[in-house]
Scaffold this motif. Structure first.
Motif, PDB file in Angstrom:
ATOM      1  N   ASN A 135       1.424  -1.643  -0.101  1.00  0.00           N
ATOM      2  CA  ASN A 135       0.028  -0.206   0.330  1.00  0.00           C
ATOM      3  C   ASN A 135       0.658   1.123  -0.326  1.00  0.00           C
ATOM      4  O   ASN A 135       0.358   2.203  -0.546  1.00  0.00           O
ATOM      5  CB  ASN A 135      -0.683  -0.054   1.151  1.00  0.00           C
ATOM      6  N   LYS A 136       1.919   1.581   0.658  1.00  0.00           N
ATOM      7  CA  LYS A 136       2.531   2.128   0.903  1.00  0.00           C
ATOM      8  C   LYS A 136       3.422   2.855  -0.836  1.00  0.00           C
ATOM      9  O   LYS A 136       2.864   3.747  -0.418  1.00  0.00           O
ATOM     10  CB  LYS A 136       3.766   2.386   1.453  1.00  0.00           C
ATOM     11  N   THR A 137       3.665   1.373  -1.377  1.00  0.00           N
ATOM     12  CA  THR A 137       4.225   1.891  -2.601  1.00  0.00           C
ATOM     13  C   THR A 137       2.876   2.101  -4.127  1.00  0.00           C
ATOM     14  O   THR A 137       2.952   3.858  -4.150  1.00  0.00           O
ATOM     15  CB  THR A 137       4.741   0.717  -3.453  1.00  0.00           C
ATOM     16  N   LEU A 138       2.097   1.736  -3.532  1.00  0.00           N
ATOM     17  CA  LEU A 138       1.017   2.357  -4.629  1.00  0.00           C
ATOM     18  C   LEU A 138       0.405   4.133  -4.281  1.00  0.00           C
ATOM     19  O   LEU A 138      -0.322   4.693  -4.838  1.00  0.00           O
ATOM     20  CB  LEU A 138      -0.458   1.360  -4.034  1.00  0.00           C
ATOM     21  N   GLU A 139       0.662   4.365  -2.341  1.00  0.00           N
ATOM     22  CA  GLU A 139       0.325   5.317  -2.432  1.00  0.00           C
ATOM     23  C   GLU A 139       0.961   6.116  -2.726  1.00  0.00           C
ATOM     24  O   GLU A 139       0.788   7.698  -3.046  1.00  0.00           O
ATOM     25  CB  GLU A 139      -0.462   6.175  -0.942  1.00  0.00           C
TER      26      GLU A 139
END
Length: 319
Positions: A135-139
């Protein structure tokens, strides 16, 4: 059966009605009837009956068993020709389809049934959720609202995983995903250790990238599949199933304080339906229409579901 064959003479597929398909199971029912527990196999809001297994999944498992045995025979012939033992590689089955269409249930049922045959008792199931970017990469890339779209997956890692599996590597690791946390689990892995069959399930497994986006020679996830299945249904039905599942999750999994979606646990019935409908219209429907559904006819076999969530016809690609 003759009528169906004539009707499909000039298409890539032979279409079977539910009744015609059920006739192809052979003696598979005799050895598999007591090999599964319905309660452990069906998904949330996805009905699964003894009749569905008998009429749809047993014939499909029977067909796949024949294909796997043929692959194993070819492996033996190759070893004989070369005068040495060629490393055995797993038979890989890909299962694609929309969110909420029931592909996870299809994967679980086939895994359980295929394990019953003595020729291939070791059957592993891998979902591509683990190959989503964290999720941190997607964000960081501002694509959290496109989770499940092709760009949200680490395709290079998935292809490397499949290449290792298909090369016969002794132990191969796949990342794990938590639907509770709605994220990839750091450092947690599923180990694949030379199984006879690997089932790979995910919305994106039959997708290809536009050639203009390719910097290297094009290699697709489906290049590693020996057989592929697309679970299909009308968009209006999948939408209804998605909303129904979201309502059920609000009353169950979302109540867990550890759930990523706990913020929705106390929504009213009306607000829940409105939110689920918005998510479907903004995210899942565009992904289905632009990325998933166009891959339908790349599959070896298509399971066509009716509004009742049961398979009503089967399309098998001609050999």
């Amino acid at each position: 059966m003759t009528t169906s064959l004539k009707r499909e003479r000039y298409t890539p597929y032979i279409t079977f009605s539910r009744e015609e398909w059920a006739e192809t199971s052979g003696d598979a029912l005799l050895q598999l009837q007591d090999y599964y527990d319905l309660e452990q196999l069906h998904g949330m809001n996805e009905p699964l009956t003894q009749e569905e297994i008998t009429q749809i999944y047993l014939p499909l498992a029977h067909l796949l068993n024949l294909y796997v045995k043929s692959s194993q025979a070819l492996h033996k012939a190759t070893s004989s020709f070369l005068g040495s033992q060629v490393l055995k590689v797993p038979y890989i089955i890909g299962i694609a389809g929309s969110v909420a269409v029931g592909k996870s249930t299809t994967a679980r049922v086939l895994q359980r049934l295929l394990q019953a045959w003595p020729d291939h008792p070791r059957v592993d199931l891998v979902t591509t959720d683990g190959f989503l970017y964290p999720n941190k990469t997607l964000e960081a890339n501002n694509i959290m609202n496109r989770k499940g779209f092709p760009e949200s997956y680490d395709i290079k890692r998935l292809i490397h995983f499949l290449a290792d599996v298909k090369s016969g590597k002794e132990r191969v690791a796949a990342p794990l995903y938590s639907h509770l946390e709605y994220d990839v689990l750091p450092g947690q892995l599923q180990w694949i250790e030379q199984p006879d069959i690997v089932i790979v399930e995910g919305v994106n497994v039959l997708q290809v990238r536009p050639r203009q986006q390719q910097k290297d020679p094009a290699i697709f996830v489906s290049d590693f599949f020996d057989f592929s299945i697309y679970v299909d249904a009308a968009e209006k039905d999948i939408r209804k199933w998605y909303i129904s599942r979201f309502e059920s999750l609000r009353a169950t999994a979302f109540q867990n304080p550890e759930s990523f979606f706990h913020r929705y646990a106390h929504l009213s019935d009306t607000a829940t339906v409105e939110l689920a409908t918005q998510i479907w219209e903004d995210i899942n429907k565009p992904n289905l229409e632009h990325n998933i559904a166009p891959t339908r006819y790349r599959a070896s076999l298509i399971l066509e579901k009716g509004h009742h969530h049961f398979v009503q016809s089967v399309k098998l690609r001609k050999a």
